[in-house]
Design an enzyme around this catalytic site. Structure first.
Site, PDB file in Angstrom:
ATOM      1  N   CYS A   2      -5.590 -11.026  29.174  1.00  0.00           N
ATOM      2  CA  CYS A   2      -5.764 -10.324  30.436  1.00  0.00           C
ATOM      3  C   CYS A   2      -4.377  -9.938  30.949  1.00  0.00           C
ATOM      4  CB  CYS A   2      -6.458 -11.123  31.521  1.00  0.00           C
ATOM      5  SG  CYS A   2      -8.087 -11.690  31.080  1.00  0.00           S
ATOM      6  N   ARG A  27      -3.038  -6.702  26.032  1.00  0.00           N
ATOM      7  CA  ARG A  27      -3.448  -8.062  26.403  1.00  0.00           C
ATOM      8  C   ARG A  27      -4.963  -8.215  26.485  1.00  0.00           C
ATOM      9  NH1 ARG A  27       0.967 -10.749  28.520  1.00  0.00           N
ATOM     10  NH2 ARG A  27      -0.376 -12.267  29.506  1.00  0.00           N
ATOM     11  N   TRP A  77      -9.779  -9.560  28.981  1.00  0.00           N
ATOM     12  CA  TRP A  77     -10.265 -10.010  27.668  1.00  0.00           C
ATOM     13  C   TRP A  77     -11.151 -11.189  28.003  1.00  0.00           C
ATOM     14  CZ3 TRP A  77     -10.207 -14.492  24.787  1.00  0.00           C
ATOM     15  CH2 TRP A  77     -10.576 -14.360  23.440  1.00  0.00           C
ATOM     16  N   ASN A 103      -5.202 -14.183  35.375  1.00  0.00           N
ATOM     17  CA  ASN A 103      -5.043 -14.297  33.931  1.00  0.00           C
ATOM     18  C   ASN A 103      -4.963 -15.784  33.619  1.00  0.00           C
ATOM     19  OD1 ASN A 103      -4.195 -14.113  31.227  1.00  0.00           O
ATOM     20  ND2 ASN A 103      -2.046 -14.033  31.850  1.00  0.00           N
ATOM     21  N   GLY A 104      -5.803 -16.254  32.712  1.00  0.00           N
ATOM     22  CA  GLY A 104      -5.788 -17.678  32.356  1.00  0.00           C
ATOM     23  C   GLY A 104      -7.208 -18.236  32.378  1.00  0.00           C
ATOM     24  N   GLU A 487      -2.516 -13.547   4.637  1.00  0.00           N
ATOM     25  CA  GLU A 487      -2.179 -12.483   5.579  1.00  0.00           C
ATOM     26  C   GLU A 487      -2.924 -11.185   5.231  1.00  0.00           C
ATOM     27  OE1 GLU A 487      -0.986 -12.289   8.371  1.00  0.00           O
ATOM     28  OE2 GLU A 487      -0.273 -10.267   8.645  1.00  0.00           O
ATOM     29  N   LYS A 491      -5.481  -9.370   7.775  1.00  0.00           N
ATOM     30  CA  LYS A 491      -5.354  -7.965   8.196  1.00  0.00           C
ATOM     31  C   LYS A 491      -6.670  -7.241   7.988  1.00  0.00           C
ATOM     32  CE  LYS A 491      -2.640  -8.049  10.163  1.00  0.00           C
ATOM     33  NZ  LYS A 491      -1.665  -9.085  10.425  1.00  0.00           N
ATOM     34  N   GLU A 494      -9.509  -8.442  10.450  1.00  0.00           N
ATOM     35  CA  GLU A 494      -9.377  -8.150  11.876  1.00  0.00           C
ATOM     36  C   GLU A 494      -9.541  -6.678  12.220  1.00  0.00           C
ATOM     37  OE1 GLU A 494      -4.548  -8.916  11.886  1.00  0.00           O
ATOM     38  OE2 GLU A 494      -5.636  -9.261  13.732  1.00  0.00           O
ATOM     39  N   HIS A 510     -12.756 -24.714  -7.742  1.00  0.00           N
ATOM     40  CA  HIS A 510     -13.262 -25.897  -7.053  1.00  0.00           C
ATOM     41  C   HIS A 510     -14.314 -25.522  -6.006  1.00  0.00           C
ATOM     42  CE1 HIS A 510     -10.326 -28.344  -9.091  1.00  0.00           C
ATOM     43  NE2 HIS A 510      -9.408 -27.442  -8.784  1.00  0.00           N
ATOM     44  N   LYS A 609      -3.692  -8.654  21.886  1.00  0.00           N
ATOM     45  CA  LYS A 609      -2.387  -8.814  21.234  1.00  0.00           C
ATOM     46  C   LYS A 609      -1.702 -10.115  21.645  1.00  0.00           C
ATOM     47  CE  LYS A 609       1.064  -6.980  18.872  1.00  0.00           C
ATOM     48  NZ  LYS A 609       0.831  -7.093  17.425  1.00  0.00           N
TER      49      LYS A 609
END
Ligand code: F6R
Length: 614
Positions: A2, A27, A77, A103-104, A487, A491, A494, A510, A609
């Site tokens: 946020c 954000r 968010w 925010n939080g 990674e 990518k 997401e 395994h 982000k």
């Protein structure tokens, strides 16, 4: 997550709030809203979805607020309650006199809500935030002083918050406070701005003050007063932000992600400036504040990070152990903070974070600091909360990364680890000089090699198109490229929402091998070096289960032609440096698949982000 913005001054406030929110869109972007002080009233406007929906919504109300010069704004968010208009901020108290953005996460919101409902407060949303609006309003009714109301309420509110509050009784006053969430005040001539992050204010002023934990600031167009949680006045620490307003432009690329991928050769060049002159000279890392003697005696390093930064940390472990002979643990910050860790003043703790604001990493760093460890922060944001906790600060200078999927910041973090490992190895004398020199030589020519990959993406695009309809994707690797596999998979998932997983290739048999059939693409990161032959055998095993085999390789081994249906080649580099070059095609595969699928590449669903909630 946020983003919050506040403004009081002389300019038309709506434009400033919308501009600021646009800069904070990284954000969160599931809903947004603003509250502006009009003649006798505070008006609130909200919209679900991207900021452009709020802009659209406001068009038919311009007459109502065009003269307003004070307001607060929020980009959300969602954490508590779905992204709906009712749950979007700003939130108000029962009678609409007090308005705030947050925010939080307020952790004791259920208890507070139950109490406030008993007292007659009428709640309209499912958010934790609305509790703060009612609770501060209650304190205001008792004190008739907005600053005091915020101060008293924040003593009882638990959790993390940055709050910006207005009340109808005040025609030109905003009160703001914070705990474990970033907030700064921009100081102009006859105006003040409040924001979660610098980009929202830098267009108007470079003079700013970061709020410390539990401080409360009260601003009017021509005054600013700062107090601590006990009400004592505090002298503000005003600083000049080392920032220039940047026009965030895609520079002709279709998406920020593609632009940022293409910036990577320059990111490498930038970070080397002043640190690595020639292969014969030692690496210069004045940022590391540990004495040479302490560095020599270090026996343990812990690296804490999340997501992509965690993958960079895993490469870091490999390098530090190999070149410096020091035991290194890497841990996801969210796991580190809720257990007893063996961290003390003899442990070097490295926090890695693009944003420098990730809540879990910040908490972990604070815990380690409290136990006496030296804290080294590797970040792209030298002005961030984590940077302020650092004993040693290694700023990676990748430039603003707009795309939610991290690319250039990953490369920059990797570079920071190469430099750190070489620097420490040189001090300790723990690795043969000729090996160190050969790595340095190659580091300096890596940008050109990456440019070669970026200049010829035909095979990568072909491969992306071929597999874009798959539901699952497996990446396999060993050794220093295991993090590359993780990674690459991160990518892809997401930005394309394909279920992609990275595995240590030796682990395939395994369990995961059970999933393989002729519908499953398996991408093998086959870089020449000590695990090449082993990985080739693992790839054969996957092929024997009819998997659709893809190679990412720097080898011209003719055996590969029979084994793989698609081969992506990168220039040759020594194995130690291969994670830097190998990740580039993986970023591009993810990008092109998402692009073929028509996904929102730069702002994928459900993500933000900067993850400022635990
Ligand atoms: C992935 C991504 C995230 C971040 C993670 C940590 O592309 O961007 O996984 O890496 O949220 O963020 P920072 O590095 O800001 O601590």
């Amino acid at each position: 997550m946020c983003g919050i913005v506040g403004y009081v001054g002389f300019r038309s406030v709506a434009d400033i709030l919308l501009d600021g929110l646009e800069q904070l869109e990284y954000r969160g972007y599931d809903s947004s809203g603003i509250a502006v002080k009009c003649d006798n009233d505070i008006k609130v406007y909200k919209a679900v979805g991207k900021l452009k929906n709020l802009r659209e919504e406001l068009k038919s109300h311009v007459k109502e607020f065009e003269k307003s010069t004070m307001g607060i704004g929020h980009i959300r968010w969602a954490t508590h309650g779905a992204p709906t208009v009712l749950n979007a901020h700003p939130h108000t108290c029962t009678h609409g006199n007090l308005v705030l953005v947050h925010n939080g996460i307020i952790e004791n919101y259920k208890e507070l809500r139950a109490e406030l409902e008993k007292e007659g407060c009428v709640f309209k949303s499912q958010t934790d935030t609305e509790v703060a609006a009612h609770f501060i309003a209650k304190k205001y009714d008792e004190t008739h002083d907005l600053t005091e109301a915020v101060r008293l309420a924040s003593k009882e509110i638990e959790g993390a918050y940055a709050l910006c509050v207005m009340h109808n009784d005040y025609k030109d006053t905003i009160v703001a406070t914070k705990r474990n969430a970033p907030l700064l005040v921009g100081i102009g001539e006859g105006e003040y701005l409040i924001a979660s992050d610098v980009p929202a204010i830098i267009k108007y002023t470079k003079k700013a003050m970061y709020l410390s934990e539990n401080q409360i600031v009260t601003v009017t167009p021509d005054s600013m007063k700062l107090i601590d949680k006990d009400g004592n006045e505090v002298q503000p620490k005003i600083e000049l932000l080392p920032w220039e307003p940047v026009a965030l432009s895609k520079m002709g690329y279709k998406h920020f992600m593609l632009k940022e991928i293409h910036e990577q050769p320059d990111v490498i060049r930038n970070i080397l400036v002043g640190k690595l002159h020639t292969a014969a000279e030692p690496v210069i890392l004045d940022e590391v504040k540990l004495t040479k003697d302490t560095l020599k005696k270090l026996t343990r390093i812990q690296i804490i990070a999340c997501g992509t930064s965690l993958h960079a940390a895993m490469v870091g472990k490999y390098l530090l152990e190999t070149f410096c002979g020091i035991a290194v643990d890497v841990e996801a910050s969210s796991e580190y903070i809720y257990r007893r860790t063996v961290t003390d003043e003899h442990t070097l703790v490295i926090g890695v974070s693009q944003s420098g604001e990730t809540a879990d990493t910040l908490t972990a760093i604070k815990q380690a600091k409290a136990r006496g460890s030296h804290i080294l922060i590797i970040t792209n944001r030298p002005d961030s909360s984590m940077a302020r906790e650092a004993d040693s600060l290694l700023s990676v200078n990748a430039g603003i990364e707009v795309s939610v999927a991290a690319t250039k910041s990953y490369i920059a973090q990797l570079m920071a680890f190469y430099l750190l490992a070489l620097y420490m190895a040189e001090i300790k004398g723990s690795t043969d000089k000729s090996i160190i020199q050969s790595i340095k030589n190659e580091l300096m020519i890596l940008p050109q090699k990456i440019e070669q990959v970026l200049a010829n993406t035909d095979e990568i695009q072909k491969c992306a198109r071929k597999y874009s309809n798959t539901k699952d994707f497996i990446y396999i690797a060993r050794g220093i490229n295991l993090p590359t596999a993780l990674e690459g998979a991160l990518k892809l998932k997401e930005i394309s929402y394909i279920n992609a997983t990275g595995y240590a290739a030796g682990e395939l048999k395994h369990g995961p091998i059970a999933m393989l059939d002729d519908t499953m693409p398996v991408l093998s990161i086959l870089m020449k070096g000590i695990v090449y032959d082993k990985l080739l055998s693992n790839s054969e095993e996957a092929k024997a289960r009819n998997a659709r085999m893809i190679a990412l390789t720097n080898s011209n081994d003719p055996k590969l032609e029979d084994l793989f249906e698609c081969i992506i080649r990168v220039p040759e580099v020594q194995e130690f440096l291969s994670p830097i070059i190998a990740v580039i095609p993986l970023q591009l595969i993810a990008y092109y698949i998402a692009e073929f699928l028509g996904k929102d590449v730069d702002q994928p669903r459900n993500l933000a982000k900067s993850v400022t909630v635990e």
